[in-house]
Design an enzyme around this catalytic site. Structure first.
Site, PDB file in Angstrom:
ATOM      1  N   HIS A  84       5.423 -10.087  -0.479  1.00 49.57           N
ATOM      2  CA  HIS A  84       4.637  -8.845  -0.458  1.00 49.57           C
ATOM      3  C   HIS A  84       4.393  -8.289  -1.851  1.00 49.57           C
ATOM      4  O   HIS A  84       3.420  -7.557  -2.056  1.00 49.57           O
ATOM      5  CB  HIS A  84       5.317  -7.793   0.419  1.00 49.57           C
ATOM      6  CG  HIS A  84       5.072  -7.999   1.881  1.00 49.57           C
ATOM      7  ND1 HIS A  84       5.818  -8.860   2.639  1.00 49.57           N
ATOM      8  CD2 HIS A  84       4.149  -7.480   2.726  1.00 49.57           C
ATOM      9  CE1 HIS A  84       5.366  -8.851   3.888  1.00 49.57           C
ATOM     10  NE2 HIS A  84       4.351  -8.030   3.966  1.00 49.57           N
ATOM     11  N   GLY A  85       5.255  -8.595  -2.786  1.00 48.29           N
ATOM     12  CA  GLY A  85       5.021  -8.080  -4.129  1.00 48.29           C
ATOM     13  C   GLY A  85       6.091  -8.546  -5.088  1.00 48.29           C
ATOM     14  O   GLY A  85       7.246  -8.749  -4.694  1.00 48.29           O
TER      15      GLY A  85
END
Lengths: 468, 371
Positions: free
Chosen positions: A321-322
């Protein structure tokens, strides 16, 4: 370009629809021409948003195409080739998404002075890389034959509805549709309906709730009540943003005759974290299950190994996600609750269902506050504000509560399946199903016009998952 | 034909007709230059070149263009405002709200650094140029002062604002409180500004504070301009009833010479602004609208006293009412004229100086060019 923008809706889509449906679909050559048209428009869709990285995507597709052909033909040494091909597919993702993160942390831990790369992330790279990996793995496992036509493989990867924000469509799910699919009025109509539902979720709910979240982030009045409002709003915003985009993708796919897998199934109705992840971003969860968790042994291993598997999968889920510690912590946070749920199941089962749902919602809300936090310190402060009884509410809190109350109630109801069930029950009991059916075009028209009004009124319309 | 099929046909046709219709409408209709409702230029079709395509600026600008030039743009904005207020129950739309028939824009939050910064900037002007002058300060409340609290809208803490500002303002400023001379009825319903015809009490209070009451006659003729849509009418995108713009004339004002180096205007009221298309705001008839420096010379003055008015746009409409008490009034707008050049254009000395600023400007004082 995003679906929820004027350029896509009123400049990209109309000519594509016009040209696409002018080509007869009854003949095999018609499908091939339609595919070429979809590929050209998909590359155009990508190029206008990210012109410099289109070659990166095409290079990744070409690499996967060549390796898949070889893997498919070989009897021995296929495993090594699979590892090499997956490694090559992952290199751009690792470089563009994670190089900066790794160098920053190496510098920080070892006091080194390695220049930190500040690269813009190629749009959709996390999604199309996973699609390529699943394709290579499925060819290796002989679940699907390698695609002989490079244009078909390019269309599978770059098909614009699912290119930049998923769902992560498996090649095995649509390889048949690439050559044989139906173009019917029902498909078009159902696709249009699904698309405008997603558009409404994104523009009317997610974007407006995003404004409320922005107000919280910028206010000096972080009262207990405002923090709870923010917590609820950020949950709803992320859900409607992402599920809205998935709806639009699924709807667009349907218009062009493709049936994509569902990506959300009312996740906020879940009774526990495990169920939540079976209902939330289904295509990502199932990807990690099938291509990471199960190959590692899944749960048919010793307890320590199972714990390791769980931690690895959720570490990677967060990291996907990041490239930041908050995202990693977010993934591990869920790992903790999944393990806890597994061991405490006998106790949890005795808790009333309504309390299980409330507990799950609270766990998820905290997780999205972490997901949204710029730093861990912000997150800790915000969670503390949830229980700051000394600072209950202020003028700003009450004003925004009044101003967004209707929207919040609509959003909370919209997160459940109650409206859908109510409509179905009403139609069944009153025999008004035909009336409901006839209201569909009215709904589609109204929603499209209202969404257009919101778009025209605002010029800033970022999409949260755009850079994943 | 069964109901499901009819529904499918209707859905497909309507969906295609909307996206296709607006595509053709956008492509075929000529592009506009201005939006009168928002008072700005509309984005035009962006330049296409290898570099703009490669850098992504073409697409960024194309998005702005497609939004600005969208067919029926104002109608869509009105629909959005309707939905925000009536379906989603929002209290404001793009920070604009309507209450008691007045449109106002939420001014919030109070930026303390801006308030104190304003005071510091005015002190700088005082120290640099105004050692020999009689210097006064009057603060103009914005419409929220009268509307917001009563109707539950966010507002500045005006007591705190005044305390903070005046605590930081040099004691050499003589403060004239005009808050209680105004009420919401003194402002236009659709605009941010006050109505010149309703400023008698405010002018009297300032004249009393500055000692020029005896030089005022207050004899004016009221003139009106119908269908004045103020700045909030366009921004709100709701169907607001227009105001009637009022301006006051007299023989003294008619005989004045106005010098505006930027526009060349020579009269107190530039009525050409209503018809020549040079302005999208009818309020610009007052002293030719926004300007860095304007002088008004009054040959009929009974005194040789001069007034220097440091002001924002509220000053444009009240300044003519001070003119008969002075031989010359100089209006300085520090948003457009940097303080370092003031000495080149304005003669300071034994003059009266009034700083007249609205709370809105004080809360965004970064726009004042004072060094």
């Amino acid at each position: 370009m995003v679906f929820s923008g004027i350029p896509f809706l009123y400049f990209f889509l109309p000519p594509l629809l016009g040209l696409y449906f002018l080509i007869p679909g009854k003949f095999s050559w018609g499908i091939r021409v339609k595919n070429v048209l979809l590929l050209v428009f998909s590359l155009l869709f990508y190029a206008v948003g990210e012109p410099k990285y289109i070659w990166l995507m095409l290079g990744s597709i070409l690499s996967a195409y060549i390796f898949a052909q070889i893997i498919d033909r070989l009897e021995k040494g296929r495993g090594i080739l699979l590892a090499v091909s997956i490694g090559i597919s992952l290199i751009p993702l690792l470089y563009y998404k994670y190089a900066g993160f790794f160098t920053e942390n190496i510098n920080s831990i070892f006091g080194a002075d390695i220049p930190v790369l500040r690269l813009s992330l190629p749009i959709g790279i996390s999604f199309y890389t996973f699609q390529l990996v699943s394709y290579l793995a499925d060819v290796y496992r002989r679940r699907v034959p390698a695609q002989r036509n490079p244009l078909s493989l390019a269309l599978y990867v770059s098909f614009f509805p699912q290119l930049i924000a998923g769902p992560i469509v498996r090649y095995s799910d649509i390889n048949e549709m690439l050559d044989h699919r139906e173009h019917t009025l029902e498909n078009f109509s159902a696709g249009a309906l699904r698309f405008v539902v997603g558009l409404g979720k994104k523009i009317l709910l997610a974007n407006t709730l995003g404004e409320l979240c922005d107000l919280y982030r910028s206010t000096g009045e972080k009262t207990m009540l405002f923090t709870w409002i923010y917590g609820i709003a950020i949950c709803c915003q992320i859900y409607f943003d992402f599920s809205g985009y998935s709806d639009m993708a699924i709807g667009l796919g349907r218009i062009f005759g493709f049936h994509f897998i569902e990506n959300f199934n009312y996740p906020y109705m879940s009774k526990g974290p495990a169920e939540f992840w079976r209902r939330w971003h289904i295509s990502l969860g199932s990807w990690f299950r099938d291509y990471v968790y199960i190959p590692m042994g899944g749960n048919r291993v010793s307890l320590p190994r199972w714990m390791f598997n769980i931690l690895t999968v959720w570490f990677l889920t967060g990291f996907w996600h990041g490239a930041g510690w908050t995202f990693i912590c977010w993934g591990l946070y869920f790992a903790f609750f999944l393990v806890l749920e597994k061991f405490a199941k006998p106790v949890i089962d005795k808790i009333p269902v309504v309390l299980q749902r409330i507990g799950t919602l609270f766990i998820v809300m905290i997780s999205f506050m972490l997901f949204d936090a710029a730093t861990m310190a912000d997150f800790v402060r915000n969670v503390g504000n949830l229980f700051n009884f000394a600072n209950l509410a202020g003028a700003e809190t009450l004003y925004y509560l009044r101003s967004y109350a209707v929207l919040l109630v609509m959003a909370l109801i919209g997160c459940t399946d109650y409206p859908k069930r109510a409509v179905l029950r009403l139609a069944e009991k009153t025999g008004t199903a035909p009336v409901m059916q006839m209201l569909t075009p009215v709904f589609v028209t109204g929603m499209l016009i209202v969404c257009t009004a919101y778009l025209v009124d605002g010029s800033f319309n970022p999409f949260l998952y755009f850079r994943f | 034909m069964n109901v499901k099929k009819v529904s499918s046909i209707a859905t497909a046709v309507l969906f295609s007709a909307i996206v296709g219709g607006f595509f053709l409408g956008h492509v075929l209709s000529p592009d506009g230059e201005f939006t009168t409702s928002e008072r700005r230029r509309l984005a035009q079709f962006p330049e296409i070149s290898a570099s703009t395509l490669q850098s992504g600026t073409f697409m960024t600008n194309f998005e702005k263009y497609s939004l600005d030039q969208f067919p029926l743009r104002d109608s869509f904005r009105s629909l959005k405002a309707f939905c925000a207020y009536n379906i989603f129950g929002q209290k404001d739309n793009n920070d604009i709200y309507e209450t008691e028939g007045y449109l106002a824009k939420i001014e919030y939050p109070m930026k303390e650094n801006q308030i104190t910064g304003a005071a510091v900037k005015f002190n700088t002007i005082l120290d640099t140029y105004l050692q020999d002058a009689e210097v006064y300060f009057a603060m103009v409340p914005d419409k929220n002062y009268f509307l917001a609290e009563k109707h539950g809208y966010l507002r500045l803490d005006y007591d705190r604002l005044q305390n903070l500002f005046f605590e930081n303002l040099s004691p050499d400023f003589q403060v004239i409180d005009i808050f209680d001379t105004l009420e919401i009825g003194d402002y236009y319903r659709t605009d941010t500004h006050w109505d010149q015809a309703k400023l008698a009490e405010t002018v009297d209070r300032i004249a009393e504070g500055m000692g020029f009451t005896d030089r005022l006659t207050g004899a004016y003729t009221e003139n009106t301009v119908e269908n004045f849509y103020g700045v909030y009418a366009g921004q709100s995108a709701i169907a607001a009833e227009p105001d009637t713009l009022t301006y006051l004339t007299s023989d003294v004002l008619d005989g004045c010479t106005v010098t505006n180096l930027e526009t060349g205007a020579t009269t107190v009221y530039n009525l050409d602004k209503l018809t020549d298309g040079s302005s999208m705001d009818n309020y610009d008839i007052f002293l030719d609208g926004p300007a860095a420096l304007i002088t008004v010379e009054n040959p009929a003055a009974s005194t040789d006293r001069e007034l220097i008015l440091f002001r924002d746009s509220f000053g444009s409409s009240i300044a003519p009412l001070f003119v008969e008490a002075y031989a010359k009034v100089t209006l300085v707008d520090l948003r457009y004229l940097s303080s370092e050049y003031l000495g080149d254009y304005v003669s300071f000395g034994d003059t009266d100086v009034l700083f007249l600023y609205s709370t809105t400007i004080l809360n965004t004082s970064e726009m004042l060019k004072v060094k």
